[in-house]
Enzyme design. Structure first.
Site, PDB file in Angstrom:
ATOM      1  N   TYR A  57     -17.805-172.667 -15.454  1.00 20.37           N
ATOM      2  CA  TYR A  57     -18.148-171.451 -14.713  1.00 20.37           C
ATOM      3  C   TYR A  57     -17.698-171.524 -13.254  1.00 20.37           C
ATOM      4  CZ  TYR A  57     -20.326-169.640 -18.837  1.00 20.37           C
ATOM      5  OH  TYR A  57     -20.513-169.168 -20.116  1.00 20.37           O
ATOM      6  N   VAL A  92     -19.458-160.397 -17.026  1.00 22.47           N
ATOM      7  CA  VAL A  92     -20.264-161.143 -16.061  1.00 22.47           C
ATOM      8  C   VAL A  92     -19.654-161.120 -14.662  1.00 22.47           C
ATOM      9  CG1 VAL A  92     -21.233-162.639 -17.842  1.00 22.47           C
ATOM     10  CG2 VAL A  92     -19.147-163.361 -16.643  1.00 22.47           C
ATOM     11  N   ASP A  93     -18.482-160.505 -14.522  1.00 25.22           N
ATOM     12  CA  ASP A  93     -17.870-160.396 -13.192  1.00 25.22           C
ATOM     13  C   ASP A  93     -18.561-159.311 -12.369  1.00 25.22           C
ATOM     14  OD1 ASP A  93     -16.464-157.739 -13.516  1.00 25.22           O
ATOM     15  OD2 ASP A  93     -15.442-158.831 -15.113  1.00 25.22           O
ATOM     16  N   HIS A 108     -24.977-159.493 -20.089  1.00 25.42           N
ATOM     17  CA  HIS A 108     -24.736-160.904 -20.395  1.00 25.42           C
ATOM     18  C   HIS A 108     -24.812-161.809 -19.172  1.00 25.42           C
ATOM     19  CE1 HIS A 108     -22.397-159.338 -24.134  1.00 25.42           C
ATOM     20  NE2 HIS A 108     -23.696-159.365 -24.316  1.00 25.42           N
ATOM     21  N   THR A 177     -13.868-152.345 -25.297  1.00 21.09           N
ATOM     22  CA  THR A 177     -14.654-153.239 -26.138  1.00 21.09           C
ATOM     23  C   THR A 177     -14.308-153.018 -27.597  1.00 21.09           C
ATOM     24  OG1 THR A 177     -16.889-153.802 -26.900  1.00 21.09           O
ATOM     25  CG2 THR A 177     -16.559-151.597 -26.023  1.00 21.09           C
TER      26      THR A 177
END
Length: 238
Positions: A57, A92-93, A108, A177
């Site tokens: 990460y 997650v950005d 998420h 998506t």
């Protein structure tokens, strides 16, 4: 709704960030940046090797600092002139926030945050100058920290507020998506009958049972241009 604007709820996935240069979550081989997904994105993986998780990460954070929001992110901000735009993202950005979106719900987790291993509500924000974490990383209260990421094998705490937004939407948009990742993929099923639904993806999944569905088979940036024109025509006709 806000200021009597229609509520436009947008569900975004990896496709919208890919055009900024963010690698998609995983490829056909079950890898993410050459790592087995379950090694770097699962609760078991974190228990087995927290050092690997932190290094992974940290790499994602360094990558994030090198990219910028793209035209699709900007187009969603532009729509706030006419709609109460609420974004639900699987990403997650922080590209939606950096583009200027006023309301972003992360399903998420968030890459630029860490939280206490033993307290999911003890969350701290990382800065570009302080993005490196490790198993020894401790928060301001001295607790051991972990990435603020929803790993595989963990519950998705924000799914309930996301469902509530889908149920209230006057317009519902899905961008980038595959509609294969649950529970996020189920949100489209909570939209009220009669509400228009738009699905933007270069390789859209087959979707059944959504009567007011318009599929725009294109990239996020091109698809948002097309959607903006559709919505403008509708506003002019109303």
């Amino acid at each position: 709704m806000s200021d009597n604007k229609p509520l436009l709820v947008v569900s975004t996935g990896a496709g919208i960030s890919a055009e900024s240069g963010i690698s998609t979550f995983r490829d056909a081989n079950g890898l993410w940046e050459n790592y087995p997904v379950m090694d770097v994105a699962s609760a078991d993986g974190f228990r087995r090797n927290p050092g690997l998780i932190h290094r992974f990460y940290n790499e994602r954070r360094r990558q994030l600092l090198e990219v910028r929001p793209n035209a699709a992110h900007a187009a969603l901000v532009e729509l706030e002139k006419y709609y109460d735009v609420k974004i639900i993202t699987q990403n997650v950005d922080d590209l939606h926030e950096r583009a200027g979106s006023a309301s972003v719900l992360h399903l998420h987790g968030e890459l630029m945050k860490i939280r206490a291993v033993d307290d999911p509500d003890d969350i701290e924000i990382l800065t570009p100058e302080n993005i490196e974490t490790s198993p020894e990383t401790r928060g301001k209260n001295g607790k051991i920290m972990r990435p603020h990421i929803v790993f595989f094998q963990e519950n998705v705490p924000n799914i309930e507020p996301a469902i509530e937004l889908a149920e209230k939407a006057d317009i519902f948009v899905v961008i980038g998506t595959s509609l294969q990742v649950y529970p996020a993929a189920s949100l489209i099923r909570f939209v009220r009958p009669g509400v228009p639904v738009y699905y933007i993806d270069p390789r859209p999944a087959a979707v059944s049972g959504i009567p007011n569905l318009t599929v725009i088979a294109d990239t996020a940036t091109n698809g948002m241009k097309k959607l903006a024109r559709i919505l403008e025509t509708q506003r002019q006709n109303n």
